[in-house]
Design a protein around this motif. Sequence first.
Motif, PDB file in Angstrom:
ATOM      1  N   ALA A 236      12.176 -13.276  30.822  1.00  0.00           N
ATOM      2  CA  ALA A 236      13.340 -13.829  30.558  1.00  0.00           C
ATOM      3  C   ALA A 236      13.704 -14.168  29.245  1.00  0.00           C
ATOM      4  O   ALA A 236      12.968 -14.801  28.564  1.00  0.00           O
ATOM      5  CB  ALA A 236      13.588 -15.300  31.568  1.00  0.00           C
ATOM      6  N   ASN A 237      15.001 -14.070  28.792  1.00  0.00           N
ATOM      7  CA  ASN A 237      15.407 -14.374  27.483  1.00  0.00           C
ATOM      8  C   ASN A 237      14.607 -13.967  26.322  1.00  0.00           C
ATOM      9  O   ASN A 237      14.506 -14.585  25.430  1.00  0.00           O
ATOM     10  CB  ASN A 237      15.637 -16.149  27.485  1.00  0.00           C
ATOM     11  N   PHE A 255      19.307  -7.756  34.612  1.00  0.00           N
ATOM     12  CA  PHE A 255      18.878  -7.519  33.351  1.00  0.00           C
ATOM     13  C   PHE A 255      19.475  -8.274  31.888  1.00  0.00           C
ATOM     14  O   PHE A 255      18.863  -8.620  31.270  1.00  0.00           O
ATOM     15  CB  PHE A 255      19.020  -6.063  32.770  1.00  0.00           C
ATOM     16  N   THR A 256      20.669  -8.861  32.389  1.00  0.00           N
ATOM     17  CA  THR A 256      21.498  -9.618  31.284  1.00  0.00           C
ATOM     18  C   THR A 256      20.689 -10.922  31.154  1.00  0.00           C
ATOM     19  O   THR A 256      20.568 -11.445  30.058  1.00  0.00           O
ATOM     20  CB  THR A 256      22.909  -9.858  31.686  1.00  0.00           C
ATOM     21  N   SER A 257      19.955 -11.271  32.382  1.00  0.00           N
ATOM     22  CA  SER A 257      18.963 -12.565  32.303  1.00  0.00           C
ATOM     23  C   SER A 257      17.941 -12.559  31.402  1.00  0.00           C
ATOM     24  O   SER A 257      17.239 -13.464  30.977  1.00  0.00           O
ATOM     25  CB  SER A 257      18.743 -13.255  33.477  1.00  0.00           C
ATOM     26  N   LEU A 258      17.568 -11.083  31.037  1.00  0.00           N
ATOM     27  CA  LEU A 258      16.492 -11.141  30.047  1.00  0.00           C
ATOM     28  C   LEU A 258      16.871 -11.027  28.567  1.00  0.00           C
ATOM     29  O   LEU A 258      15.935 -11.006  27.941  1.00  0.00           O
ATOM     30  CB  LEU A 258      15.694  -9.776  30.355  1.00  0.00           C
ATOM     31  N   LEU A 259      17.956 -11.031  28.528  1.00  0.00           N
ATOM     32  CA  LEU A 259      18.445 -10.804  27.102  1.00  0.00           C
ATOM     33  C   LEU A 259      18.438 -12.148  26.257  1.00  0.00           C
ATOM     34  O   LEU A 259      18.592 -13.273  26.957  1.00  0.00           O
ATOM     35  CB  LEU A 259      19.840 -10.456  26.867  1.00  0.00           C
ATOM     36  N   LYS A 260      17.845 -12.085  25.044  1.00  0.00           N
ATOM     37  CA  LYS A 260      17.887 -13.283  24.060  1.00  0.00           C
ATOM     38  C   LYS A 260      19.537 -13.670  23.815  1.00  0.00           C
ATOM     39  O   LYS A 260      20.382 -12.797  24.267  1.00  0.00           O
ATOM     40  CB  LYS A 260      17.428 -13.096  22.668  1.00  0.00           C
ATOM     41  N   ARG A 261      19.524 -14.876  23.249  1.00  0.00           N
ATOM     42  CA  ARG A 261      21.075 -15.254  23.022  1.00  0.00           C
ATOM     43  C   ARG A 261      21.320 -14.202  21.884  1.00  0.00           C
ATOM     44  O   ARG A 261      20.587 -13.500  20.903  1.00  0.00           O
ATOM     45  CB  ARG A 261      20.854 -16.633  22.315  1.00  0.00           C
ATOM     46  N   ASP A 262      22.770 -13.805  22.156  1.00  0.00           N
ATOM     47  CA  ASP A 262      23.087 -12.688  21.259  1.00  0.00           C
ATOM     48  C   ASP A 262      22.715 -11.445  21.480  1.00  0.00           C
ATOM     49  O   ASP A 262      23.029 -10.231  20.879  1.00  0.00           O
ATOM     50  CB  ASP A 262      23.283 -13.046  19.758  1.00  0.00           C
ATOM     51  N   LEU A 283      26.519 -14.456  30.737  1.00  0.00           N
ATOM     52  CA  LEU A 283      26.783 -14.228  29.422  1.00  0.00           C
ATOM     53  C   LEU A 283      27.290 -15.376  28.560  1.00  0.00           C
ATOM     54  O   LEU A 283      26.964 -15.333  27.333  1.00  0.00           O
ATOM     55  CB  LEU A 283      28.135 -13.012  29.658  1.00  0.00           C
ATOM     56  N   ILE A 284      27.991 -16.026  29.144  1.00  0.00           N
ATOM     57  CA  ILE A 284      28.667 -17.207  28.193  1.00  0.00           C
ATOM     58  C   ILE A 284      27.519 -18.238  27.739  1.00  0.00           C
ATOM     59  O   ILE A 284      27.743 -18.647  26.487  1.00  0.00           O
ATOM     60  CB  ILE A 284      29.632 -18.075  29.166  1.00  0.00           C
ATOM     61  N   PHE A 285      26.670 -18.326  28.625  1.00  0.00           N
ATOM     62  CA  PHE A 285      25.659 -19.308  28.217  1.00  0.00           C
ATOM     63  C   PHE A 285      24.546 -18.869  27.047  1.00  0.00           C
ATOM     64  O   PHE A 285      23.684 -19.448  26.648  1.00  0.00           O
ATOM     65  CB  PHE A 285      25.200 -20.304  29.323  1.00  0.00           C
TER      66      PHE A 285
END
Length: 351
Positions: A236-237, A255-262, A283-285
């Motif tokens: 995650a992240n 998969f989006t939950s695995l992305l870092k900020r930005d 996405l927002i947070f």
Amino acid sequence: MVVKAYGAYAADKPLEPIDIERRAVGAQDVQIAIAYCGVCHSDLHQVRSEWGGTRYPCVPGHEIVGHVTAIGSEVSRFKVGDTVGVGCMVDSCQHCSPCDEGLEQYCANGFVATYNGPTQHAPGHTLGGYAQSIVVRDKFVLKISHPAEQLAAVAPLLCAGITTYSPLRHWNAGPGKKVGIVGIGGLGHMGVKLASAMGAHVVAFTTSESKRQDALDLGADEVIISRDSAQMAAHANSFDFILNTVAASHNLDAFTSLLKRDGTMCLVGVPEHPHPSPNVGVLIFGRKSIAGSLIGGIAETQEMLDFCAEKGITAEVEMIPMQDIESAYDRMQKSDVKYRFVIDNATLANS
């Protein structure tokens, strides 16, 4: 010039031998004897009109490798005998902002596809690479510098290669970046190879444990079984970029939950049915993005081919004679190919 080809006369008709007419070589044209043509899943979608708008007869094929047999009077970049390629485009308006920037795939007036695109020449639409030869405007012909024994495996680079290379370059995949590749098929296997060659830390996502070793062999540093929630949660992240090659509708939130900020996840597959609406909160947070990418411009495609030649990168392919195309389509729908079919166009002589 009349040449042998394989095409379909209707969405519910099989591909069969047909004779087609290629235009005379104009001042800015290059005539190419086609040696190999890759088989893309979009060929099947188009020939069976699953996306609608297919013009018939339809001769698919946009992963073309061959040799120059004639050039027009104004052509200076190529000579007879050169090894060349043609990808998904054979023309564009050449005067809009995207074209001026070398982004012909985003031509404001619509690029001309290698097959099923509008043309003033008979039969009124372009006919692709399932044929003995093709005539293409020189600006849309690419130089190939791989050795002769690799040419069949170079053909899929003209679509699968550039489709994955372009977003990896745009989002700066490279040393210090953690990059995920979702799906280990015709596109995904190229994504793994290219991201690895660019120096990124590459994590392959697959639904099948049986593909783990294959993904590692292709160059992945790690493999995640995406159906295993514990494996997914452990990452995650943490991703800078995820390239999602899956063309079937699925839950993007996983998969989006695995992305870092930005971080960004880029989609390059077009599903038959829309993806479920993503969770906007995810996405927002994290100021995260879901993006898309379409093949690449001619200059970038040449850059990709040169990069692959330098790094010794080709696709993993299974060669077939032209006469086996229908069975290849059936197998492709079942994901029964590692990882791309390529037609030996010399077999058209037997049609």
